[in-house]
Write a protein that holds these residues in place. Structure first.
Motif, short mmCIF file in Angstrom:
data_model
loop_
_atom_site.label_atom_id
_atom_site.label_comp_id
_atom_site.label_asym_id
_atom_site.label_seq_id
_atom_site.Cartn_x
_atom_site.Cartn_y
_atom_site.Cartn_z
N ARG A 34 0.80 -1.22 0.00
CA ARG A 34 0.00 0.00 0.00
C ARG A 34 0.83 1.28 0.00
NH1 ARG A 34 -5.20 -1.57 1.65
NH2 ARG A 34 -5.72 -3.11 0.08
N ASP A 35 2.13 1.13 0.12
CA ASP A 35 2.97 2.33 0.02
C ASP A 35 4.33 1.95 -0.55
OD1 ASP A 35 4.87 1.68 2.21
OD2 ASP A 35 3.11 1.92 3.49
N GLY A 36 5.10 2.96 -0.88
CA GLY A 36 6.38 2.76 -1.56
C GLY A 36 7.38 1.96 -0.73
N GLU A 37 7.40 2.24 0.57
CA GLU A 37 8.40 1.56 1.41
C GLU A 37 8.16 0.06 1.48
OE1 GLU A 37 9.19 3.15 5.26
OE2 GLU A 37 9.55 5.15 4.44
N ARG A 38 6.89 -0.29 1.71
CA ARG A 38 6.55 -1.71 1.78
C ARG A 38 6.78 -2.35 0.40
NH1 ARG A 38 6.71 -6.22 3.98
NH2 ARG A 38 4.95 -7.63 3.75
N GLY A 39 6.44 -1.60 -0.64
CA GLY A 39 6.62 -2.08 -2.00
C GLY A 39 8.08 -2.40 -2.29
N LEU A 40 8.95 -1.47 -1.89
CA LEU A 40 10.39 -1.66 -2.10
C LEU A 40 10.86 -2.93 -1.39
CD1 LEU A 40 12.56 1.55 -1.61
CD2 LEU A 40 12.68 -0.14 -3.45
N GLU A 41 10.43 -3.05 -0.15
CA GLU A 41 10.85 -4.19 0.67
C GLU A 41 10.43 -5.50 -0.01
OE1 GLU A 41 9.20 -5.57 4.95
OE2 GLU A 41 9.49 -3.41 4.70
N LEU A 42 9.18 -5.55 -0.48
CA LEU A 42 8.70 -6.78 -1.12
C LEU A 42 9.39 -7.01 -2.46
CD1 LEU A 42 4.90 -6.49 -0.31
CD2 LEU A 42 6.40 -8.36 0.38
N ALA A 43 9.60 -5.95 -3.22
CA ALA A 43 10.20 -6.09 -4.56
C ALA A 43 11.63 -6.62 -4.47
CB ALA A 43 10.16 -4.77 -5.30
N ARG A 44 12.29 -6.34 -3.36
CA ARG A 44 13.66 -6.83 -3.17
C ARG A 44 13.70 -8.25 -2.65
NH1 ARG A 44 14.67 -1.77 0.52
NH2 ARG A 44 15.95 -0.42 -0.80
N SER A 45 12.55 -8.74 -2.13
CA SER A 45 12.57 -10.01 -1.42
C SER A 45 12.75 -11.18 -2.40
CB SER A 45 11.27 -10.18 -0.63
OG SER A 45 10.18 -10.27 -1.52
N ARG A 46 13.12 -12.31 -1.84
CA ARG A 46 13.32 -13.53 -2.63
C ARG A 46 12.28 -14.56 -2.24
NH1 ARG A 46 16.71 -13.06 -7.02
NH2 ARG A 46 17.61 -11.04 -6.65
N PRO A 47 11.77 -15.39 -3.17
CA PRO A 47 12.06 -15.33 -4.61
C PRO A 47 11.50 -14.06 -5.23
CG PRO A 47 10.25 -16.84 -4.17
CD PRO A 47 10.78 -16.43 -2.84
N ALA A 48 12.15 -13.62 -6.30
CA ALA A 48 11.76 -12.36 -6.93
C ALA A 48 10.37 -12.49 -7.56
CB ALA A 48 12.78 -11.99 -8.00
N PHE A 49 9.65 -11.37 -7.59
CA PHE A 49 8.37 -11.35 -8.30
C PHE A 49 8.63 -11.41 -9.80
CE2 PHE A 49 7.05 -9.87 -4.20
CZ PHE A 49 5.73 -10.31 -4.11
N ASP A 50 7.61 -11.82 -10.54
CA ASP A 50 7.77 -11.88 -12.00
C ASP A 50 7.48 -10.53 -12.64
OD1 ASP A 50 8.31 -14.80 -12.41
OD2 ASP A 50 6.49 -14.90 -11.23
N VAL A 51 6.58 -9.78 -12.04
CA VAL A 51 6.24 -8.45 -12.56
C VAL A 51 5.89 -7.55 -11.37
CG1 VAL A 51 4.55 -7.11 -13.90
CG2 VAL A 51 5.26 -9.33 -14.74
N VAL A 52 6.27 -6.27 -11.48
CA VAL A 52 5.85 -5.29 -10.48
C VAL A 52 4.96 -4.26 -11.18
CG1 VAL A 52 6.59 -3.44 -8.92
CG2 VAL A 52 7.93 -5.54 -9.07
N LEU A 53 3.76 -4.04 -10.62
CA LEU A 53 2.88 -2.98 -11.10
C LEU A 53 3.04 -1.84 -10.10
CD1 LEU A 53 -0.35 -5.09 -11.76
CD2 LEU A 53 1.59 -4.69 -13.29
#
Ligand code: CA
Length: 230
Positions: A34-53
């Motif tokens: 719901r916000d950029g900080e949480r998004g960043l944290e998740l986007a960096r996590s492993r296994p990597a996501f396939d796509v980020v919206l």
């Protein structure tokens, strides 16, 4: 194949819910931040996501900053920016920062799904080996480091992006207009000379002989071609 994982970074609860549900209904595994900080944290996590919206307007860290940070850290997950404003400036900014595509709000979910599929197709085709080499040049795509004869070469961000695009399309003639669009993010080429200047700089840093390029070739009247094994 396991379900493709989509990270949706969006602060608008209604939209996040609608898109999240639709993605799940289409067989994706959707995770919402719901916000950029949480998004960043998740986007960096492993296994990597396939796509980020990635929504542009977010509380705290905005979407541009999230995109910039991820690319700077070498996270290469395809990013689709969601922009409410639809201004050319926003689209160009997003693409320059390393986003792969953008979608202007409000959008139809069919279009969103088509864009996601296109990004997934593109990234599965793009089975990148983390290190690419030509001549005495080594490009470490994970670490975003370029070395020549073992020594690190300083490239500007645009030079690096141009080199990576050429590597991804090695052996293919790349018209200046395509390079402008893909590397600089311009829809209409104001000055193709920009490309020539950056190619010249790249050659100066990477070619054994600046005047007689072996790898970064000019294809007269067409554009440029990177030849890995001349
Ligand atoms: Ca928003």
């Amino acid at each position: 194949m396991s379900r493709a994982r989509v990270l949706l970074i969006e602060d608008e609860p209604g939209l996040a819910l609608t898109v999240g549900d639709r993605l799940e209904a289409e067989g994706y595994a959707a995770v919402i931040a719901r916000d950029g900080e949480r998004g960043l944290e998740l986007a960096r996590s492993r296994p990597a996501f396939d796509v980020v919206l990635l929504d542009v307007m977010l509380p705290g860290i905005d979407g541009f900053e999230v995109c910039r940070t991820l690319r700077r850290e070498g996270v290469r997950t395809p990013i689709l920016m969601l922009t409410a404003r639809g201004e050319v400036r926003d689209r160009v900014t997003g693409l320059r920062l390393g986003a792969d595509d953008y979608l202007v709000k409000p959008f139809e979910s069919a279009e969103l799904l088509a864009r996601i599929e296109a990004l997934l197709r593109r990234s599965s085709r793009d089975v990148r080996t983390p290190v690419r080499a030509f001549g005495d040049v080594e490009v470490d795509l994970d670490g975003m480091v370029v070395r020549r004869a073992g020594r690190e070469v300083e490239l500007t961000s645009l030079e690096y992006q141009l080199l990576v695009y050429m590597l991804e399309n090695a052996g293919r003639v790349l018209p200046r207009e395509e390079l402008l669009q893909q590397v600089w993010g311009f829809q209409r080429a104001p000055r193709t000379r920009t490309v020539d200047v950056h190619v010249t700089w790249l050659r100066g840093k990477l070619e054994p002989e600046r005047g007689a390029p072996r790898y970064i070739r000019t294809v007269r009247g067409q554009g440029y071609k990177l030849v890995l094994d001349p």
